[in-house]
Design a protein around this motif. Sequence first.
Motif, PDB file in Angstrom:
ATOM      1  N   VAL A   1       6.288  95.401  80.211  1.00 43.10           N
ATOM      2  CA  VAL A   1       6.751  94.159  79.832  1.00 43.10           C
ATOM      3  C   VAL A   1       6.539  93.879  78.222  1.00 43.10           C
ATOM      4  CG1 VAL A   1       6.744  93.285  82.108  1.00 43.10           C
ATOM      5  CG2 VAL A   1       4.886  93.096  80.511  1.00 43.10           C
ATOM      6  N   SER A   2       5.521  94.832  77.801  1.00 41.51           N
ATOM      7  CA  SER A   2       5.443  94.398  76.349  1.00 41.51           C
ATOM      8  C   SER A   2       6.224  95.377  75.379  1.00 41.51           C
ATOM      9  CB  SER A   2       3.943  95.090  75.926  1.00 41.51           C
ATOM     10  OG  SER A   2       3.928  96.599  76.267  1.00 41.51           O
ATOM     11  N   ALA A   3       7.328  96.216  75.829  1.00 43.07           N
ATOM     12  CA  ALA A   3       7.951  96.941  75.159  1.00 43.07           C
ATOM     13  C   ALA A   3       8.880  96.196  74.190  1.00 43.07           C
ATOM     14  CB  ALA A   3       9.016  98.010  75.994  1.00 43.07           C
ATOM     15  N   ALA A   4       9.218  96.546  72.890  1.00 45.84           N
ATOM     16  CA  ALA A   4      10.048  95.875  72.166  1.00 45.84           C
ATOM     17  C   ALA A   4      11.542  96.013  72.548  1.00 45.84           C
ATOM     18  CB  ALA A   4      10.104  96.184  70.606  1.00 45.84           C
ATOM     19  N   THR A   5      11.918  96.858  73.394  1.00 49.24           N
ATOM     20  CA  THR A   5      13.344  97.143  73.897  1.00 49.24           C
ATOM     21  C   THR A   5      13.727  95.905  74.797  1.00 49.24           C
ATOM     22  OG1 THR A   5      12.741  99.348  73.846  1.00 49.24           O
ATOM     23  CG2 THR A   5      14.840  98.481  74.816  1.00 49.24           C
ATOM     24  N   CYS A   6      14.985  95.342  74.273  1.00 43.33           N
ATOM     25  CA  CYS A   6      15.396  94.195  75.102  1.00 43.33           C
ATOM     26  C   CYS A   6      17.247  94.419  75.191  1.00 43.33           C
ATOM     27  CB  CYS A   6      15.218  93.037  74.408  1.00 43.33           C
ATOM     28  SG  CYS A   6      15.799  91.455  75.223  1.00 43.33           S
ATOM     29  N   CYS A   7      17.544  94.207  76.357  1.00 47.20           N
ATOM     30  CA  CYS A   7      18.910  94.199  76.488  1.00 47.20           C
ATOM     31  C   CYS A   7      19.687  92.879  76.453  1.00 47.20           C
ATOM     32  CB  CYS A   7      19.223  94.560  77.930  1.00 47.20           C
ATOM     33  SG  CYS A   7      18.673  96.415  78.222  1.00 47.20           S
ATOM     34  N   ALA A   8      20.847  93.095  75.749  1.00 48.68           N
ATOM     35  CA  ALA A   8      21.603  91.849  75.833  1.00 48.68           C
ATOM     36  C   ALA A   8      22.008  91.473  76.997  1.00 48.68           C
ATOM     37  CB  ALA A   8      22.883  92.208  74.779  1.00 48.68           C
ATOM     38  N   PRO A   9      22.088  90.090  77.250  1.00 48.82           N
ATOM     39  CA  PRO A   9      22.664  89.712  78.568  1.00 48.82           C
ATOM     40  C   PRO A   9      24.104  90.054  78.851  1.00 48.82           C
ATOM     41  CG  PRO A   9      21.835  87.625  77.314  1.00 48.82           C
ATOM     42  CD  PRO A   9      21.708  88.797  76.287  1.00 48.82           C
ATOM     43  N   LEU A  10      24.314  90.080  79.948  1.00 46.96           N
ATOM     44  CA  LEU A  10      25.588  90.740  80.594  1.00 46.96           C
ATOM     45  C   LEU A  10      26.902  90.078  79.969  1.00 46.96           C
ATOM     46  CD1 LEU A  10      24.803  90.919  84.736  1.00 46.96           C
ATOM     47  CD2 LEU A  10      24.725  92.681  82.889  1.00 46.96           C
ATOM     48  N   VAL A  11      26.597  89.022  79.558  1.00 46.84           N
ATOM     49  CA  VAL A  11      27.809  88.157  79.003  1.00 46.84           C
ATOM     50  C   VAL A  11      28.277  88.615  77.366  1.00 46.84           C
ATOM     51  CG1 VAL A  11      27.883  86.195  80.520  1.00 46.84           C
ATOM     52  CG2 VAL A  11      26.661  86.063  78.390  1.00 46.84           C
TER      53      VAL A  11
ATOM     54  N   SER B   1      16.042  88.209  85.057  1.00 49.98           N
ATOM     55  CA  SER B   1      16.756  87.214  84.538  1.00 49.98           C
ATOM     56  C   SER B   1      17.183  87.085  83.337  1.00 49.98           C
ATOM     57  CB  SER B   1      15.554  85.901  84.886  1.00 49.98           C
ATOM     58  OG  SER B   1      14.395  85.973  84.051  1.00 49.98           O
ATOM     59  N   GLN B   2      16.523  87.562  82.370  1.00 47.03           N
ATOM     60  CA  GLN B   2      16.917  87.903  81.109  1.00 47.03           C
ATOM     61  C   GLN B   2      18.299  88.433  80.703  1.00 47.03           C
ATOM     62  OE1 GLN B   2      13.662  89.551  78.622  1.00 47.03           O
ATOM     63  NE2 GLN B   2      12.362  87.753  78.889  1.00 47.03           N
ATOM     64  N   LEU B   3      18.542  89.458  81.730  1.00 52.11           N
ATOM     65  CA  LEU B   3      19.818  90.017  81.642  1.00 52.11           C
ATOM     66  C   LEU B   3      20.917  89.124  82.089  1.00 52.11           C
ATOM     67  CD1 LEU B   3      19.165  93.569  83.114  1.00 52.11           C
ATOM     68  CD2 LEU B   3      19.848  93.107  80.808  1.00 52.11           C
ATOM     69  N   LEU B   4      20.565  88.049  82.963  1.00 50.24           N
ATOM     70  CA  LEU B   4      21.514  87.154  83.566  1.00 50.24           C
ATOM     71  C   LEU B   4      21.977  85.912  82.660  1.00 50.24           C
ATOM     72  CD1 LEU B   4      20.582  87.755  87.215  1.00 50.24           C
ATOM     73  CD2 LEU B   4      22.357  88.794  86.168  1.00 50.24           C
ATOM     74  N   VAL B   5      20.908  85.808  81.726  1.00 44.43           N
ATOM     75  CA  VAL B   5      20.941  84.383  81.011  1.00 44.43           C
ATOM     76  C   VAL B   5      22.144  84.699  79.855  1.00 44.43           C
ATOM     77  CG1 VAL B   5      19.717  82.762  79.419  1.00 44.43           C
ATOM     78  CG2 VAL B   5      18.499  83.999  81.312  1.00 44.43           C
ATOM     79  N   ALA B   6      22.786  83.413  79.869  1.00 43.35           N
ATOM     80  CA  ALA B   6      24.202  83.573  78.913  1.00 43.35           C
ATOM     81  C   ALA B   6      23.654  83.235  77.455  1.00 43.35           C
ATOM     82  CB  ALA B   6      25.231  82.676  79.461  1.00 43.35           C
ATOM     83  N   SER B   7      22.676  82.513  77.305  1.00 43.19           N
ATOM     84  CA  SER B   7      22.550  82.006  76.048  1.00 43.19           C
ATOM     85  C   SER B   7      21.405  82.959  75.402  1.00 43.19           C
ATOM     86  CB  SER B   7      21.982  80.652  76.041  1.00 43.19           C
ATOM     87  OG  SER B   7      20.775  80.424  76.739  1.00 43.19           O
TER      88      SER B   7
END
Length: 119
Positions: free
Chosen positions: A13-23, A113-119
């Motif tokens: 969970v400390s990784a800097a990699t982050c995905c954009a939400p699905l939208v 949950s971060q993947l599913l958040v639209a904002s």
Amino acid sequence: MATTLDLTDLTDVSAATCCAPLVREPLTAAEADQLAATMKALADPTRLRLLSIVAASEGAEACVCDLIEPVGLSQPTVSHHLKVLTTAGFLTRSKRGTWAYFRLVPGALDRVSQLLVAS
């Protein structure tokens, strides 16, 4: 170029990699397969209950012996559900004597949950 996240490896969970939400950005076929496998692990009422019980336990950890009665299933069935949740990266398992103890992986649910958040 988009950075891909292995959704089955939710332990870092400390990784800097982050995905954009699905939208915001379409998933690749591989990302969709990984996300579907992860979501499938959560799409079972018994697994959701087990995850909730472990998360609500003292120290966010519970022995498999304490998880059998609340869900009303046999020990092998409960162990199967726990294995699915562990493989999906939501729980970790440690063995103490004859019993297995399961702990919630910090941030594992947040990543989904971060993947599913639209904002």
